[in-house]
Design a protein around this motif. Structure first.
Motif, PDB file in Angstrom:
ATOM      1  N   ALA A   1       0.767  -1.421   0.319  1.00  0.00           N
ATOM      2  CA  ALA A   1      -0.123  -0.307  -0.203  1.00  0.00           C
ATOM      3  C   ALA A   1       1.013   1.149  -0.062  1.00  0.00           C
ATOM      4  CB  ALA A   1      -0.969  -0.156   1.116  1.00  0.00           C
ATOM      5  N   LEU A   2       2.175   1.402   0.266  1.00  0.00           N
ATOM      6  CA  LEU A   2       3.099   2.305   0.860  1.00  0.00           C
ATOM      7  C   LEU A   2       3.561   2.501  -0.422  1.00  0.00           C
ATOM      8  CD1 LEU A   2       3.843   1.979   4.359  1.00  0.00           C
ATOM      9  CD2 LEU A   2       2.360   4.183   3.827  1.00  0.00           C
ATOM     10  N   ALA A   3       3.893   1.902  -1.210  1.00  0.00           N
ATOM     11  CA  ALA A   3       4.698   2.155  -2.428  1.00  0.00           C
ATOM     12  C   ALA A   3       3.721   2.244  -3.590  1.00  0.00           C
ATOM     13  CB  ALA A   3       5.097   0.413  -2.803  1.00  0.00           C
ATOM     14  N   ALA A   4       2.703   1.872  -3.325  1.00  0.00           N
ATOM     15  CA  ALA A   4       1.380   2.081  -4.437  1.00  0.00           C
ATOM     16  C   ALA A   4       1.479   4.057  -3.856  1.00  0.00           C
ATOM     17  CB  ALA A   4       0.628   1.138  -4.401  1.00  0.00           C
TER      18      ALA A   4
ATOM     19  N   ALA B   1       6.742  12.415  -1.890  1.00  0.00           N
ATOM     20  CA  ALA B   1       6.888  10.713  -2.453  1.00  0.00           C
ATOM     21  C   ALA B   1       8.025  10.363  -1.554  1.00  0.00           C
ATOM     22  CB  ALA B   1       7.270  10.389  -3.915  1.00  0.00           C
ATOM     23  N   THR B   2       8.988  11.115  -1.238  1.00  0.00           N
ATOM     24  CA  THR B   2       9.905  10.691  -0.011  1.00  0.00           C
ATOM     25  C   THR B   2       9.683   9.830   0.769  1.00  0.00           C
ATOM     26  OG1 THR B   2      11.487  12.108  -0.534  1.00  0.00           O
ATOM     27  CG2 THR B   2      12.491  11.102   1.879  1.00  0.00           C
ATOM     28  N   VAL B   3       7.956   9.869   2.165  1.00  0.00           N
ATOM     29  CA  VAL B   3       7.572   9.820   3.099  1.00  0.00           C
ATOM     30  C   VAL B   3       7.162   8.535   2.542  1.00  0.00           C
ATOM     31  CG1 VAL B   3       6.295  10.551   4.552  1.00  0.00           C
ATOM     32  CG2 VAL B   3       7.150  12.144   4.258  1.00  0.00           C
ATOM     33  N   PRO B   4       6.083   8.468   1.962  1.00  0.00           N
ATOM     34  CA  PRO B   4       5.627   6.876   1.843  1.00  0.00           C
ATOM     35  C   PRO B   4       6.718   6.100   1.396  1.00  0.00           C
ATOM     36  CG  PRO B   4       4.776   8.459  -0.187  1.00  0.00           C
ATOM     37  CD  PRO B   4       5.427   9.308   0.680  1.00  0.00           C
ATOM     38  N   LEU B   5       7.395   6.660   0.808  1.00  0.00           N
ATOM     39  CA  LEU B   5       8.807   5.624   0.522  1.00  0.00           C
ATOM     40  C   LEU B   5       9.812   5.169   1.522  1.00  0.00           C
ATOM     41  CD1 LEU B   5      10.388   3.663  -1.500  1.00  0.00           C
ATOM     42  CD2 LEU B   5      12.188   6.140  -1.841  1.00  0.00           C
ATOM     43  N   GLN B   6       9.980   6.043   2.466  1.00  0.00           N
ATOM     44  CA  GLN B   6      10.625   5.350   4.037  1.00  0.00           C
ATOM     45  C   GLN B   6       9.551   5.029   4.765  1.00  0.00           C
ATOM     46  OE1 GLN B   6      10.460  10.407   5.467  1.00  0.00           O
ATOM     47  NE2 GLN B   6      12.657  10.442   4.465  1.00  0.00           N
ATOM     48  N   ALA B   7       8.121   5.542   4.586  1.00  0.00           N
ATOM     49  CA  ALA B   7       7.552   3.892   5.564  1.00  0.00           C
ATOM     50  C   ALA B   7       7.503   3.030   4.781  1.00  0.00           C
ATOM     51  CB  ALA B   7       6.471   4.781   5.023  1.00  0.00           C
ATOM     52  N   ALA B   8       7.385   2.818   2.989  1.00  0.00           N
ATOM     53  CA  ALA B   8       7.327   0.991   2.362  1.00  0.00           C
ATOM     54  C   ALA B   8       8.991   0.307   3.152  1.00  0.00           C
ATOM     55  CB  ALA B   8       7.165   1.992   1.065  1.00  0.00           C
ATOM     56  N   LEU B   9       9.509   1.293   3.167  1.00  0.00           N
ATOM     57  CA  LEU B   9      10.861   0.843   4.010  1.00  0.00           C
ATOM     58  C   LEU B   9      10.525  -0.104   4.921  1.00  0.00           C
ATOM     59  CD1 LEU B   9      13.666   3.434   1.595  1.00  0.00           C
ATOM     60  CD2 LEU B   9      13.167   0.831   1.134  1.00  0.00           C
ATOM     61  N   ALA B  10      10.603   1.336   5.732  1.00  0.00           N
ATOM     62  CA  ALA B  10      10.302   0.406   6.891  1.00  0.00           C
ATOM     63  C   ALA B  10       9.341  -0.766   7.167  1.00  0.00           C
ATOM     64  CB  ALA B  10       9.513   1.561   8.344  1.00  0.00           C
ATOM     65  N   ALA B  11       7.962  -0.803   6.194  1.00  0.00           N
ATOM     66  CA  ALA B  11       7.443  -1.967   6.264  1.00  0.00           C
ATOM     67  C   ALA B  11       8.384  -2.640   6.081  1.00  0.00           C
ATOM     68  CB  ALA B  11       6.295  -1.452   5.679  1.00  0.00           C
ATOM     69  N   ARG B  12       8.643  -2.696   4.707  1.00  0.00           N
ATOM     70  CA  ARG B  12       9.562  -3.617   3.864  1.00  0.00           C
ATOM     71  C   ARG B  12      10.070  -4.442   5.368  1.00  0.00           C
ATOM     72  NH1 ARG B  12      14.443  -3.325   0.843  1.00  0.00           N
ATOM     73  NH2 ARG B  12      14.577  -4.564  -0.861  1.00  0.00           N
ATOM     74  N   SER B  13      11.054  -3.877   6.288  1.00  0.00           N
ATOM     75  CA  SER B  13      11.856  -4.036   7.822  1.00  0.00           C
ATOM     76  C   SER B  13      11.078  -5.005   8.115  1.00  0.00           C
ATOM     77  CB  SER B  13      12.516  -3.435   7.992  1.00  0.00           C
ATOM     78  OG  SER B  13      13.060  -3.058   6.537  1.00  0.00           O
ATOM     79  N   GLY B  14       9.557  -5.162   8.057  1.00  0.00           N
ATOM     80  CA  GLY B  14       9.105  -6.054   8.664  1.00  0.00           C
ATOM     81  C   GLY B  14       8.337  -5.030   9.850  1.00  0.00           C
ATOM     82  N   ALA B  15       8.518  -3.481  10.105  1.00  0.00           N
ATOM     83  CA  ALA B  15       7.621  -2.639  11.563  1.00  0.00           C
ATOM     84  C   ALA B  15       7.051  -1.958  10.817  1.00  0.00           C
ATOM     85  CB  ALA B  15       9.511  -1.875  11.566  1.00  0.00           C
ATOM     86  N   THR B  16       6.038  -2.781  10.811  1.00  0.00           N
ATOM     87  CA  THR B  16       4.548  -2.106  10.336  1.00  0.00           C
ATOM     88  C   THR B  16       3.895  -0.813  11.045  1.00  0.00           C
ATOM     89  OG1 THR B  16       3.124  -3.925  10.079  1.00  0.00           O
ATOM     90  CG2 THR B  16       2.088  -2.627  10.042  1.00  0.00           C
ATOM     91  N   ALA B  17       4.200  -0.430  12.522  1.00  0.00           N
ATOM     92  CA  ALA B  17       3.887   0.513  13.442  1.00  0.00           C
ATOM     93  C   ALA B  17       5.072   1.489  13.426  1.00  0.00           C
ATOM     94  CB  ALA B  17       4.492  -0.140  14.722  1.00  0.00           C
TER      95      ALA B  17
END
Length: 342
Positions: A264-267, A299-315
Motif C-alpha cells: 500500500a505504501l509503495a503504491a 513522495a519521499t515520505v511514503p517511500l520511507q514508510a514502505a522501506l520500514a514496512a519492508r523491514s517488518g516494522a508496521t507500526a
C-alpha cells in the motif's frame, strides 16, 4: 524567461526585516516566516523518516533515544538548506528574487552563521547518540557542505545529494546498532533522491524531457524493488513476517500486516511521484518542472514508510506515513508554495 531582481530594500527596511531569529528584539511573524522559508519547513517533515526507516532496517524500535538522531538529521538538513541559499544568493537575485536572502528578509551573514550553528548542533546530537552515529554524521555533514559549496552545479551534484540522503538513513540504523543492515534501504532512498535532484536542476529554466522521464522510470523500478524483492528481516521479526514477505507467495501463504502495508505504501509512493513527472515530461515548463520536484519531495515520505514496512516494522511505517499530512499542510501556505530543494 529571466526575471529581474526585486528593488533593493532601503537601510530602514533592512533594519526591520533582515535580522535572524537570534537578533535583538522579538521574533516577528514576518521574520519567522522568512526563516521557515529558508530552512524549507515543509521539506523538514521528510527528514525524520530517514532515521525511523534506518532504525527499522536495523531491527530496532523507536524510543526516546531515537529523538537524538532525528534531531541531528533535522539540524544537518536545515543547515544544508540555509547554506544552499547562502551559496546561491547572487544567482537567486536574478532567478528567484522572492527568496529570503535576495529579498533582504535575512542577512547573508546571519544565514552563514545559522548554517554553521546548525551543523555543529547536528554533530553534537549525533555524538550524544553514540560513536557509531557520529561516524556516519561526520561524512554526512561533509557531503552537505561539499554539495552546497562545490558540487551542486557539477555532474557530481545529484549523486552527492543522493549520498547525503542515504547517509542520513544509515545514521538512524547506526544509532540502533547496525548500519550495514540498512544498506539496501539506503541505496533505494538514495536512488529516489538522485532522480528528484536531477529534475530539480532545470526547475527555473525548464526544457528537459529526459530528466522527468528518467525519474518516472526510476520510480517504477524502485516501486517494484520495494514490493517484490525479498530482504533478510532483522532478528525477532522473521518468524512473524516471513509468511507475508512481499513477492510471490506459495499457495496458501497468508499476507501479514507488514506485507500489506509495504504494498500500500509503495503504491502511494508511486502515485505521488509519477503523475507530476508525467506532466513535466509532456510539458517541461518551469512551473510543471517545479511541481515534479515538489511531487518527488512529497513522495519521499511514503517511500520511507514502505522501506520500514519492508523491514517488518508496521507500526514504524505508519508513524512515518503520518508525517505526510503535516508536510502538506505547511506546503499549502502561501509563503511556502515556491519552496524547493535547490
Amino acid at each position: 524567461m529571466t526575471r529581474t531582481a526585486s528593488p533593493p530594500l532601503t537601510p530602514a527596511d533592512r533594519d526591520t526585516t533582515s535580522a535572524p531569529p537570534t537578533a535583538d528584539g522579538p521574533v516577528t511573524p514576518d521574520r519567522a516566516a522568512a526563516w521557515a522559508e529558508l530552512v524549507r519547513l515543509p521539506a523538514l517533515f521528510t527528514v525524520p523518516g530517514d532515521t525511523l526507516a534506518g532504525v527499522a532496517a536495523a531491527g530496532g524500535r523507536p524510543g526516546p533515544r531515537t529523538l537524538l538522531p532525528i534531531g541531528s538529521s533535522l539540524c544537518l538538513y536545515a543547515a544544508g538548506m540555509v547554506l544552499n541559499d547562502w551559496a546561491d544568493r547572487a544567482e537567486d537575485a536574478v532567478e528567484r528574487p522572492h527568496r529570503p536572502l535576495p529579498s533582504g528578509r535575512v542577512r547573508p551573514a546571519a544565514a552563514l552563521a545559522a548554517a554553521c550553528g546548525l551543523t555543529a548542533a547536528g554533530l553534537l546530537l549525533a555524538a550524544r547518540t553514540g560513536r557509531p552515529a557520529l561516524a556516519v554524521a561526520a561524512p554526512l555533514a561533509a557531503t552537505v557542505w561539499a554539495y552546497d559549496l562545490a558540487l551542486k552545479h557539477t555532474p557530481a551534484g545529484p549523486p552527492a545529494m543522493a549520498a547525503a540522503r542515504g547517509l542520513d538513513l544509515l545514521m538512524g540504523a547506526a544509532a540502533a546498532g547496525s548500519a550495514r543492515a540498512a544498506a539496501p534501504s539506503a541505496v533505494l532512498l538514495g536512488c529516489h533522491t538522485l532522480a528528484v535532484t536531477a529534475v530539480s536542476r532545470r526547475e527555473t529554466t525548464g526544457g528537459s524531457v529526459a530528466a522527468p522521464l528518467a525519474a518516472l522510470a526510476a520510480t517504477g523500478v524502485l516501486t517494484r524493488l520495494v514490493t517484490h524483492r525479498r530482504v533478510p528481516l532483522p532478528a525477532g521479526r522473521r518468524a512473524a513476517a516471513a509468511p507475508g514477505l512481499p513477492g510471490p507467495n506459495p499457495s496458501g501463504a497468508r499476507t501479514t500486516p507488514a506485507g500489506a502495508a509495504t504494498v500500500a505504501l509503495a503504491a502511494a509512493y508511486a502515485a505521488t511521484a509519477a503523475r507530476p513527472y508525467v506532466h513535466a515530461a509532456l510539458n517541461p515548463s518551469p512551473p510543471l518542472t517545479q511541481r515534479a520536484v515538489g511531487g518527488g519531495i512529497r513522495a519521499t515520505v511514503p517511500l520511507q514508510a514502505a522501506l520500514a514496512a519492508r523491514s517488518g516494522a508496521t507500526a514504524t511505517s505508519l508513524l512515518i506515513a503520518a508525517l505526510a499530512p503535516a508536510g502538506r499542510l505547511f506546503a499549502r501556505r502561501r509563503a511556502m508554495r515556491k519552496v524547493s530543494i535547490t
